[in-house]
Design a protein around this motif. Structure first.
Motif, PDB file in Angstrom:
ATOM      1  N   LEU A 103       0.830  -1.205   0.000  1.00 21.44           N
ATOM      2  CA  LEU A 103       0.000   0.000   0.000  1.00 21.44           C
ATOM      3  C   LEU A 103       0.864   1.254   0.000  1.00 21.44           C
ATOM      4  O   LEU A 103       0.532   2.252  -0.641  1.00 21.44           O
ATOM      5  N   ALA A 104       2.003   1.194   0.703  1.00 20.74           N
ATOM      6  CA  ALA A 104       2.875   2.364   0.776  1.00 20.74           C
ATOM      7  C   ALA A 104       3.552   2.626  -0.568  1.00 20.74           C
ATOM      8  O   ALA A 104       3.692   3.781  -0.988  1.00 20.74           O
ATOM      9  N   PRO A 111       7.621  -2.997 -11.509  1.00 28.27           N
ATOM     10  CA  PRO A 111       7.706  -4.464 -11.386  1.00 28.27           C
ATOM     11  C   PRO A 111       8.567  -4.935 -10.218  1.00 28.27           C
ATOM     12  O   PRO A 111       8.573  -6.114  -9.876  1.00 28.27           O
ATOM     13  N   LEU A 112       9.291  -4.018  -9.612  1.00 33.95           N
ATOM     14  CA  LEU A 112      10.110  -4.384  -8.456  1.00 33.95           C
ATOM     15  C   LEU A 112       9.241  -4.578  -7.200  1.00 33.95           C
ATOM     16  O   LEU A 112       9.672  -5.214  -6.227  1.00 33.95           O
ATOM     17  N   THR A 113       8.013  -4.034  -7.255  1.00 30.46           N
ATOM     18  CA  THR A 113       7.164  -4.037  -6.054  1.00 30.46           C
ATOM     19  C   THR A 113       6.958  -5.428  -5.444  1.00 30.46           C
ATOM     20  O   THR A 113       7.191  -5.588  -4.240  1.00 30.46           O
ATOM     21  N   ALA A 182       0.445  -3.255  -9.610  1.00 29.33           N
ATOM     22  CA  ALA A 182       1.901  -3.372  -9.721  1.00 29.33           C
ATOM     23  C   ALA A 182       2.488  -4.222  -8.599  1.00 29.33           C
ATOM     24  O   ALA A 182       3.564  -4.801  -8.748  1.00 29.33           O
ATOM     25  N   ALA A 183       1.775  -4.284  -7.473  1.00 26.78           N
ATOM     26  CA  ALA A 183       2.306  -5.025  -6.325  1.00 26.78           C
ATOM     27  C   ALA A 183       1.904  -6.490  -6.351  1.00 26.78           C
ATOM     28  O   ALA A 183       2.310  -7.260  -5.493  1.00 26.78           O
ATOM     29  N   LEU A 262      -1.005 -12.904   0.080  1.00 25.35           N
ATOM     30  CA  LEU A 262      -1.599 -11.567  -0.058  1.00 25.35           C
ATOM     31  C   LEU A 262      -1.396 -10.995  -1.460  1.00 25.35           C
ATOM     32  O   LEU A 262      -2.328 -10.462  -2.067  1.00 25.35           O
ATOM     33  N   SER A 263      -0.177 -11.129  -1.990  1.00 27.20           N
ATOM     34  CA  SER A 263       0.084 -10.490  -3.283  1.00 27.20           C
ATOM     35  C   SER A 263      -0.254 -11.405  -4.460  1.00 27.20           C
ATOM     36  O   SER A 263      -0.191 -10.974  -5.603  1.00 27.20           O
TER      37      SER A 263
END
Lengths: 352, 305
Positions: A103-104, A111-113, A182-183, A262-263
């Motif tokens: 979220l931050a 793509p690094l997220t 993105a995450a 989660l992701s």
């Protein structure tokens, strides 16, 4: 406290292949006793778990992913003589950290997220394990008790986060906002829900297998688990340091399970994010004979069973909680089998 | 102020009752060196046993609860004492199994939709005069029978553990089973007994939830109380009176939570829920000297002769 759950090779192979088959038979008996249509129920189970390649990927493999990671966490801990039954709490800590970081960051790092999100979840799981690890190291507090405490503390922390700092903006539901696209972990096969977390789990399983088998440090882990006294006296191993490291690594793996879930699946944080993955993980680990590569197979088996049970409930009215009974029977038959196979010689004579 | 405190105390004692019953049983089990992770399973089995038997009346419901708990205890003892399996793994499996079995049986017997069943409950037994004492009267003297039973068990368990030969034997087993064995104590028999007593009390705690509180059954209604009871024992430092105090603290925390939740106060109520667990960890860390865990607790290799 030597861990005695590791099976002999022959018995291990027997357990790995005989037990799943036996459990399917037990399931059919239970269904018949419960007055269900066995054929229809089993057909529904099969369809829900592996009716098609895409169902297999979307249901079974997606469910297997957190089970591989928590199964690795439990296997690694048990191999090193650490009774970590806090995998569920460490998973929750990982999920919370993943959510906060996702979220931050939003879409700022592109793509690094997901990489940062998963790393954060591992770190959070490690920190959640650090408290019981430190309590054991410094004060000799039994990790069974302290990890149970940590499970509750993690749950309440999430309860607070999803009603406080991480709550969605309308402040109606006890859950976080959905994380940015993105995450999220990319999907592996178009049209299915199978995400890159499955690959992460496979890679970590391979890495652990290699580590335990081919490195000196991995050998020390096995020695500490097999006989901590011999390890420190004859092997010159710093067991206290080793045990702490094993505990932390186990927590990091369980934390990753939360981050991946989660992701890759839920995209938001809420209290019931884990349906007891940390406990099913014990069945996964034991069924695998604590072998990291075996964990992959046993997690897919139990993931498939859970996926199949869901459709069995929908289509044949069989309560899906029946799966917990099967998980329990798997664990109990393994430890019973071990005890009966490895009857300690009656050398000491009639001990009474 | 009093009209706020009195109901709060009443709720505290009500919540603490099943916790203390289970924790007193767990104290006995742990004193013999066995950690009963299947206690959560014994409680849910007790809930279900009470539900199944309560058609025959409240008393039969209690008996059904004890039977449910004992069933879990017998299996655990078979594994831990009979087969020398690891206590933690066997216990976790039994809790998983009890959740699954009670959930499945409930749906098969009482229907899938979960039409909320209503069972007859035990009313409070009001002790004339004493219940009229301001503030604490109703909390202590207008409770269901189970509360009085629990309060009576505290000195009884204390007396047994510290003032009788068999209590001493039990504690010796928990500290050093090999020495106890040499002293002629029947280690396997006492460990089995301690598991059965603990599980029976767990079952009684489950029955209390159904018969004296909720008046109904729902899946997973034990809600982690078996694990909380393990925390209660540690916070109470393995002593019956300490365990009672710890159970009351956990009860108070959850009673406070409801109060804050219902008033919509700004304080995050999870803090109250989390506090007793954090405190338990602190006490465990601080208790290295006095009031520590039995030395042989959770040791697989010394679980019997």
């Amino acid at each position: 406290m030597p861990v005695i759950v590791r099976t002999e090779r022959g018995a291990g192979v027997l357990a790995a292949f005989g037990l799943p088959v036996g459990m399917i038979a037990v399931l059919m008996v239970l269904l018949a006793v419960g007055g269900f249509d066995v054929g229809a129920s089993m057909a529904a189970l099969g369809r829900g778990a592996a009716g098609s390649l895409s169902i297999f990927a979307s249901s079974t493999l997606v469910r297997a992913t957190p089970l591989i990671l928590t199964g690795l966490a439990v296997s690694f801990a048990f191999r090193g003589g650490v009774f970590n039954i806090g995998a569920d709490g460490q998973l929750l800590a990982g999920a919370a950290a993943a959510c906060a970081v996702a979220l931050a960051l939003g879409s700022t790092v592109g793509p690094l997220t997901p990489v940062l999100v998963i790393l954060a979840s591992g770190a959070a799981g490690l920190m959640a394990a650090a408290i019981p690890a430190w309590l054991r190291l410094r004060f000799g507090v039994l990790e069974v008790i302290s990890t149970i405490m940590m499970n509750f503390l993690s749950l309440y922390a999430i309860g607070y986060l999803v009603r406080g700092p991480l709550q969605e903006p309308t402040r109606v539901y006890p859950q976080s906002s959905t994380i940015d696209v993105a995450a999220r972990l990319p999907f592996l096969i178009p049209g299915t829900r199978l995400h890159a977390g499955f690959v992460i789990a496979l890679v970590l399983a391979l890495a652990m297998w290699w580590y335990l088998r081919f490195t000196a440090s991995g050998f020390r882990v096995r020695v500490i688990g097999a006989n901590p006294h011999a390890a420190s006296v004859a092997g010159g191993v710093n067991t206290a340091r080793g045990t702490t490291g094993i505990f932390l690594a186990s927590g990091a793996l369980a934390g990753c399970a939360g981050g991946v879930e989660l992701s890759g699946v839920t995209f938001a944080l809420y209290e019931n994010i884990s349906p007891g993955y940390g406990f099913t993980a014990i069945a996964v680990a034991l069924l695998a004979g604590l072998n990291p590569l075996g964990v992959i197979l046993s997690a897919i088996f139990l993931g498939g069973l859970a996926a199949g049970a869901a459709s069995m409930q929908r289509e044949a009215g069989v309560p899906s909680v029946l799966v917990s009974v099967i998980e329990a029977l798997i664990i109990l038959s393994i430890i019973a089998g071990r005890a009966l196979l490895a009857r300690p010689g009656r050398v000491r004579g009639a001990a009474r | 102020m009093i009209d706020v405190i009195a109901p709060f105390l009443e709720a505290t004692v009500r919540t603490a009752t099943p916790l203390a019953l289970a924790a007193l049983g767990e104290t006995i089990t742990e004193r013999a060196g066995v950690i009963n992770v299947a206690l959560e399973g014994a409680i849910i089995a007790g809930c279900f046993g009470a539900l199944a038997a309560t058609t025959g009346g409240v008393w039969l419901g209690l008996l059904g609860g004890v039977t449910g708990g004992l069933l879990v205890g017998v299996i655990l003892a078979t594994f831990v004492v009979g087969l020398r399996s690891d206590q933690i793994i066997a216990g976790t499996a039994l809790t998983l199994g009890a959740y699954g079995a009670t959930g499945t049986l409930y749906r098969v017997i009482f229907g899938e939709t979960g039409v909320s069943l209503s069972v007859p409950t035990m009313g409070p037994i009001v002790i004339p005069g004493l219940a009229g004492i301001p503030v604490v009267g109703r909390a202590l003297f207008a409770q269901p029978l189970m509360t009085y039973l629990m309060l009576g068990l505290v000195p009884l368990v204390s007396w047994w553990l510290y003032r009788t030969h068999s209590g001493l034997a039990l504690r010796a087993i928990g500290e050093r089973p090999s020495a106890a064995l040499v002293a002629g104590i029947h280690v396997a028999r006492w460990r089995t007994a301690s598991i059965l007593i603990g599980s029976a009390l767990g079952g009684l705690a489950g029955a209390t939830l159904v018969v004296a509180q909720a008046g109904t059954f729902s899946e997973q209604m034990s809600a982690g109380r078996g694990f909380i009871a393990i925390a209660v024992v540690a916070l109470g430092r393995w002593k019956p009176h300490g365990v009672l105090a710890a159970a009351l603290l956990f009860g108070a925390a959850s009673a406070l939570q409801y109060r804050f939740q219902s008033q919509g106060a700004a304080v995050p109520y999870q803090i109250f829920l989390a506090l007793p667990y954090a405190l338990t960890l602190l006490v465990l860390a601080a208790g290295a000297g006095r009031g520590r865990a039995p030395a042989a607790l959770a040791r697989a290799e010394s679980s019997s002769d």
